[in-house]
Design a protein around this motif. Sequence first.
Motif, PDB file in Angstrom:
ATOM      1  N   LEU A 244       0.831  -1.207   0.000  1.00  0.00           N
ATOM      2  CA  LEU A 244       0.000   0.000   0.000  1.00  0.00           C
ATOM      3  C   LEU A 244       0.866   1.257   0.000  1.00  0.00           C
ATOM      4  N   LEU A 245       1.925   1.272   0.792  1.00  0.00           N
ATOM      5  CA  LEU A 245       2.828   2.414   0.802  1.00  0.00           C
ATOM      6  C   LEU A 245       3.426   2.648  -0.582  1.00  0.00           C
ATOM      7  N   GLN A 246       3.839   1.576  -1.229  1.00  0.00           N
ATOM      8  CA  GLN A 246       4.411   1.702  -2.569  1.00  0.00           C
ATOM      9  C   GLN A 246       3.375   2.192  -3.573  1.00  0.00           C
ATOM     10  N   ALA A 247       2.148   1.702  -3.443  1.00  0.00           N
ATOM     11  CA  ALA A 247       1.090   2.140  -4.359  1.00  0.00           C
ATOM     12  C   ALA A 247       0.787   3.621  -4.190  1.00  0.00           C
ATOM     13  N   ALA A 248       0.873   4.112  -2.964  1.00  0.00           N
ATOM     14  CA  ALA A 248       0.566   5.520  -2.705  1.00  0.00           C
ATOM     15  C   ALA A 248       1.523   6.450  -3.441  1.00  0.00           C
ATOM     16  N   VAL A 249       2.765   6.026  -3.642  1.00  0.00           N
ATOM     17  CA  VAL A 249       3.747   6.908  -4.278  1.00  0.00           C
ATOM     18  C   VAL A 249       4.052   6.524  -5.727  1.00  0.00           C
ATOM     19  N   ARG A 250       3.584   5.348  -6.163  1.00  0.00           N
ATOM     20  CA  ARG A 250       3.946   4.870  -7.502  1.00  0.00           C
ATOM     21  C   ARG A 250       2.772   4.746  -8.466  1.00  0.00           C
ATOM     22  N   SER A 251       1.549   5.005  -8.025  1.00  0.00           N
ATOM     23  CA  SER A 251       0.385   4.661  -8.848  1.00  0.00           C
ATOM     24  C   SER A 251       0.101   5.655  -9.957  1.00  0.00           C
ATOM     25  N   HIS A 252       0.562   6.906  -9.813  1.00  0.00           N
ATOM     26  CA  HIS A 252       0.314   7.953 -10.802  1.00  0.00           C
ATOM     27  C   HIS A 252      -1.181   8.121 -11.090  1.00  0.00           C
ATOM     28  N   GLY A 253      -1.995   7.955 -10.063  1.00  0.00           N
ATOM     29  CA  GLY A 253      -3.419   8.217 -10.196  1.00  0.00           C
ATOM     30  C   GLY A 253      -4.312   7.005 -10.098  1.00  0.00           C
ATOM     31  N   LYS A 254      -3.760   5.807 -10.127  1.00  0.00           N
ATOM     32  CA  LYS A 254      -4.591   4.604 -10.031  1.00  0.00           C
ATOM     33  C   LYS A 254      -5.152   4.441  -8.619  1.00  0.00           C
ATOM     34  N   PHE A 255      -4.462   5.010  -7.635  1.00  0.00           N
ATOM     35  CA  PHE A 255      -4.915   4.968  -6.241  1.00  0.00           C
ATOM     36  C   PHE A 255      -4.789   6.368  -5.643  1.00  0.00           C
ATOM     37  N   PHE A 256      -5.733   6.691  -4.748  1.00  0.00           N
ATOM     38  CA  PHE A 256      -5.689   7.991  -4.087  1.00  0.00           C
ATOM     39  C   PHE A 256      -6.323   7.885  -2.711  1.00  0.00           C
ATOM     40  N   LEU A 257      -6.226   8.970  -1.940  1.00  0.00           N
ATOM     41  CA  LEU A 257      -6.632   8.937  -0.536  1.00  0.00           C
ATOM     42  C   LEU A 257      -8.145   8.908  -0.368  1.00  0.00           C
ATOM     43  N   LEU A 286      -3.935  14.079   6.935  1.00  0.00           N
ATOM     44  CA  LEU A 286      -2.729  14.233   6.134  1.00  0.00           C
ATOM     45  C   LEU A 286      -1.479  13.929   6.955  1.00  0.00           C
ATOM     46  N   GLY A 287      -1.507  14.281   8.215  1.00  0.00           N
ATOM     47  CA  GLY A 287      -0.376  13.971   9.081  1.00  0.00           C
ATOM     48  C   GLY A 287      -0.122  12.482   9.175  1.00  0.00           C
ATOM     49  N   TYR A 288      -1.188  11.701   9.286  1.00  0.00           N
ATOM     50  CA  TYR A 288      -1.027  10.247   9.346  1.00  0.00           C
ATOM     51  C   TYR A 288      -0.369   9.710   8.077  1.00  0.00           C
ATOM     52  N   VAL A 289      -0.787  10.227   6.921  1.00  0.00           N
ATOM     53  CA  VAL A 289      -0.209   9.769   5.655  1.00  0.00           C
ATOM     54  C   VAL A 289       1.275  10.115   5.592  1.00  0.00           C
ATOM     55  N   LEU A 290       1.609  11.352   5.913  1.00  0.00           N
ATOM     56  CA  LEU A 290       2.999  11.769   5.847  1.00  0.00           C
ATOM     57  C   LEU A 290       3.861  11.003   6.847  1.00  0.00           C
ATOM     58  N   ASP A 291       3.337  10.751   8.024  1.00  0.00           N
ATOM     59  CA  ASP A 291       4.086   9.966   9.013  1.00  0.00           C
ATOM     60  C   ASP A 291       4.351   8.553   8.497  1.00  0.00           C
ATOM     61  N   ALA A 292       3.341   7.944   7.875  1.00  0.00           N
ATOM     62  CA  ALA A 292       3.499   6.578   7.365  1.00  0.00           C
ATOM     63  C   ALA A 292       4.534   6.533   6.250  1.00  0.00           C
ATOM     64  N   LEU A 293       4.504   7.537   5.371  1.00  0.00           N
ATOM     65  CA  LEU A 293       5.486   7.577   4.292  1.00  0.00           C
ATOM     66  C   LEU A 293       6.889   7.800   4.846  1.00  0.00           C
ATOM     67  N   ASP A 294       7.002   8.619   5.869  1.00  0.00           N
ATOM     68  CA  ASP A 294       8.296   8.852   6.499  1.00  0.00           C
ATOM     69  C   ASP A 294       8.870   7.543   7.043  1.00  0.00           C
ATOM     70  N   VAL A 295       8.042   6.790   7.728  1.00  0.00           N
ATOM     71  CA  VAL A 295       8.489   5.494   8.251  1.00  0.00           C
ATOM     72  C   VAL A 295       8.840   4.561   7.097  1.00  0.00           C
ATOM     73  N   GLY A 296       8.039   4.601   6.040  1.00  0.00           N
ATOM     74  CA  GLY A 296       8.308   3.748   4.886  1.00  0.00           C
ATOM     75  C   GLY A 296       9.646   4.048   4.240  1.00  0.00           C
ATOM     76  N   VAL A 297       9.994   5.333   4.149  1.00  0.00           N
ATOM     77  CA  VAL A 297      11.296   5.707   3.598  1.00  0.00           C
ATOM     78  C   VAL A 297      12.417   5.208   4.505  1.00  0.00           C
ATOM     79  N   ARG A 298      12.272   5.413   5.788  1.00  0.00           N
ATOM     80  CA  ARG A 298      13.328   5.016   6.729  1.00  0.00           C
ATOM     81  C   ARG A 298      13.505   3.500   6.777  1.00  0.00           C
ATOM     82  N   ARG A 299      12.432   2.781   6.473  1.00  0.00           N
ATOM     83  CA  ARG A 299      12.527   1.320   6.452  1.00  0.00           C
ATOM     84  C   ARG A 299      12.974   0.789   5.095  1.00  0.00           C
ATOM     85  N   GLY A 300      13.092   1.655   4.103  1.00  0.00           N
ATOM     86  CA  GLY A 300      13.528   1.227   2.787  1.00  0.00           C
ATOM     87  C   GLY A 300      12.436   0.635   1.929  1.00  0.00           C
ATOM     88  N   VAL A 301      11.170   0.823   2.322  1.00  0.00           N
ATOM     89  CA  VAL A 301      10.047   0.292   1.545  1.00  0.00           C
ATOM     90  C   VAL A 301       9.829   1.136   0.293  1.00  0.00           C
TER      91      VAL A 301
END
Length: 371
Positions: A244-257, A286-301
């Motif tokens: 899901l984290l990957q889809a949020a940043v890679r979908s180019h519109g196929k998935f949204f909030l 929005l804070g929850y989304v940004l926090d999750a993405l931050d953790v995803g980056v730090r984990r290398g996802v």
Amino acid sequence: MKFTEIKELELPAAFDAHVHLRDGEMSKLVAPTIRKGGVNQVYVMPNLVPPITTVKECLEYRDRLKAIEPNVDYLMSLYLHESITPEVIREAKQAGITGVKSYPAGVTTNSSSGVLDYESFYPVFAEMEKQDMILNLHGEVPSTPAHAPAPSTASPSQAAITILNAEPAFLPTLQSLHTHFPSLRIILEHCSTAAALSAVRACGPTVTGTITAHHLSLTIDDWASNPFAFCKPVAKSPEDRDALLQAAVRSHGKFFLGTDSAPHDCAAKRGADRVAAGVFTQMDALGYVLDALDVGVRRGVVAEEEVCWEGLEGFLGGWGRRFYGVRDGRGERIVLRRGAGRVVDVLEAEGVGVSVVPFRKGEETWSVEWL
């Protein structure tokens, strides 16, 4: 600058494509929190008690919401029910109603009047396709009843359904609907598995999916010990969360909030005979989304460079508005500041007789300032 180093982020106000605002006292409590979360446009779910099944009820509900919080644009929906006919669809389109939400009978909160047989609604879907209205799908099937035959005597083609495989079991229905109505705009709501993401990707451009803020963080272990993290569809495996984290940043519109923010009074989460399904995320969405993405980056996802301004603007608003065919008529902008916000322990308001415990109560998150 790297995303994990950004302290402030300016974005257009967000569009939340899936919200539960309830009615009565609960609406008075939660509708004012929409803008607190950085959102000025929402798609409202119709599963009230009783559900919203007529155009008149839908417009009256919108008026009640506007009376509480007039500075939000409410896109409205009808509840797919046996009383919904092609004639109702035409009336709804003329009245400016955006779509129809389908709940399989009994799978989640206020879904007892839901769908048992999708084929019986084919005339309705055909008219929706003609009228260019959106079909929103709660993509699960009901769990196997406790009195059903044991697996050893059941049909081999009918595996037992639980809350863990209810979403994958629904995906053939999504594909069938898309095959029969290829021009019908369909959204598979609150995707919670890698399988759901793959099914949406396999469909044409008229099919998309929403992803919630909480599914970007949660796994099964979280809700198994915390009623305030329990929703339907339930959060699944770490692998599903990472997909899901990957889809949020890679979908180019196929998935949204679409947050699926779903408030319940504290008693329904703590002291009722059954724990109510729903996670309240509206006021810090929005804070929850940004926090999750931050953790995803730090984990290398996800890679640091994948979390960019264009992608965030798209996932948090632009892509949803494009699919729904709406624009932000207000043109408002917000600034989010890392670590400057705190999730309240309990949401309550003077003179309102209900209270709600939000997701990640008491934790630090991003603040929102309207420009």
